[in-house]
Design an enzyme around this catalytic site. Structure first.
Site, PDB file in Angstrom:
ATOM      1  N   TYR A 127       0.874  -1.111  -0.120  1.00  0.00           N
ATOM      2  CA  TYR A 127      -0.114   0.000  -0.164  1.00  0.00           C
ATOM      3  C   TYR A 127       0.802   1.200  -0.087  1.00  0.00           C
ATOM      4  O   TYR A 127       2.017   1.248   0.433  1.00  0.00           O
ATOM      5  CB  TYR A 127      -1.097   0.106   1.430  1.00  0.00           C
ATOM      6  CG  TYR A 127      -0.456   0.423   2.345  1.00  0.00           C
ATOM      7  CD1 TYR A 127      -0.317   1.695   2.798  1.00  0.00           C
ATOM      8  CD2 TYR A 127       0.136  -0.583   3.267  1.00  0.00           C
ATOM      9  CE1 TYR A 127       0.247   1.874   4.292  1.00  0.00           C
ATOM     10  CE2 TYR A 127       0.770  -0.446   4.488  1.00  0.00           C
ATOM     11  CZ  TYR A 127       0.849   0.692   5.060  1.00  0.00           C
ATOM     12  OH  TYR A 127       1.227   1.280   6.107  1.00  0.00           O
ATOM     13  N   CYS A 128       0.250   2.422  -0.433  1.00  0.00           N
ATOM     14  CA  CYS A 128       1.041   3.739  -0.284  1.00  0.00           C
ATOM     15  C   CYS A 128      -0.204   4.868  -0.063  1.00  0.00           C
ATOM     16  O   CYS A 128      -0.811   4.566   0.946  1.00  0.00           O
ATOM     17  CB  CYS A 128       1.525   4.179  -1.927  1.00  0.00           C
ATOM     18  SG  CYS A 128       0.300   4.045  -3.199  1.00  0.00           S
ATOM     19  N   GLY A 129       0.159   5.887  -0.537  1.00  0.00           N
ATOM     20  CA  GLY A 129      -0.846   6.893  -0.304  1.00  0.00           C
ATOM     21  C   GLY A 129      -2.110   6.829  -1.121  1.00  0.00           C
ATOM     22  O   GLY A 129      -3.349   7.084  -0.384  1.00  0.00           O
TER      23      GLY A 129
END
Length: 277
Positions: free
Chosen positions: A73-75
């Site tokens: 996951y990221c932003g």
């Protein structure tokens, strides 16, 4: 054949699906990988997540257990799709990217409009087609960074964009030389039938639509997208280097992969220097 026939999907999970998945598993039974930058991680992250910025993943694969399910996951779900592709290519399975990133996890509206999953370059094409397609996509990146540099004016971002324009021009020249050597054909290099040079970026998204998305964002949001583009370019060249049979072509593709890794690191470094918000 159309451009999207060259790409394969990356598995995604919604934030709610990830919540349900985590409820039924202990932290040591999966790889939960936060691919953002350190300051983003420190501002807030999912419980049990290991920090592994996207640019560092190829050199840190040994820190993860290939036998465990992996979620990245990221932003906003852009960088994590590229990370999932890299991990899947390295033998991790199953791998999924969390759609919408930590924004969706926190209840924000996930951003749409990006071509979902088009980050996995096909390994089925021959060397000539791989080279000509890459040349066309490099032209897309060159035009994209040229337009961004014009928008940016002066400053660190503009300087970086101009350096990336020059780098993409060099990549095109390298690919043209490789094409001539592999095919023994004279004349200018042309993209595969049905694909126009300069219309698409190296992750399969359209130059115009991605440019519009970038222009509507803060510099941090824009860098998030650009980092994913460069990560996909690096990933694609690694795949191509493994797919071709002759040593000279393999060397060229893997050299280009390392140059894309350098682009990725420069963008990541710039993102790290940007103030939060």
């Amino acid at each position: 054949m159309g451009l999207f026939d060259y790409f394969k999907p990356v598995s995604t999970m919604t934030a709610e699906e990830v919540r349900d998945f985590l409820r039924n598993r202990s932290a040591d039974s999966l790889n939960l990988v936060d691919v953002r930058q350190p300051h983003e991680y420190e501002a807030g992250h999912l419980p049990g997540a290991v920090l592994m910025p996207l640019a560092e993943i190829p050199n840190r694969l040994g820190e993860l257990d290939r036998s465990r399910p992996t979620i990245t996951y990221c932003g906003a779900g852009v960088r994590s799709r590229a990370a999932a592709s890299i991990l899947e290519e390295a033998g991790f399975s199953p791998v999924s990217s969390m759609s919408g990133g930590i924004n969706a996890w926190n209840g924000l509206v996930a951003e749409g409009g990006y071509e979902e999953g088009l980050v996995y370059f096909s390994r089925a094409s021959g060397a000539e087609e791989l080279i000509s397609l890459s040349w066309a996509l490099e032209e897309g990146n060159r035009a994209f960074y040229e337009r961004l540099s014009a928008d940016a004016g002066e400053g660190a971002a503009a300087s970086l964009f101009r350096s990336l324009v020059r780098a993409e021009e060099n990549h095109k020249a390298t690919l043209a030389e490789l094409h001539a050597r592999v095919t023994r054909k004279a004349g200018p290099l042309a993209p595969p039938e049905g694909i126009a040079a300069g219309d698409f970026l190296e992750d399969g998204s359209r130059v115009d639509s991605t440019l519009a998305r970038v222009r509507g964002k803060s510099i941090r949001g824009a860098l998030d997208i650009l980092i994913s583009v460069e990560a996909n370019a690096m990933d694609r060249y690694v795949k191509m280097g493994r797919a071709v049979s002759d040593a000279d072509s393999r060397k060229v593709f893997l050299t280009l992969a390392e140059e894309e890794r350098a682009h990725l690191q420069k963008l990541s470094d710039l993102l790290e220097r940007m103030p939060p918000g």
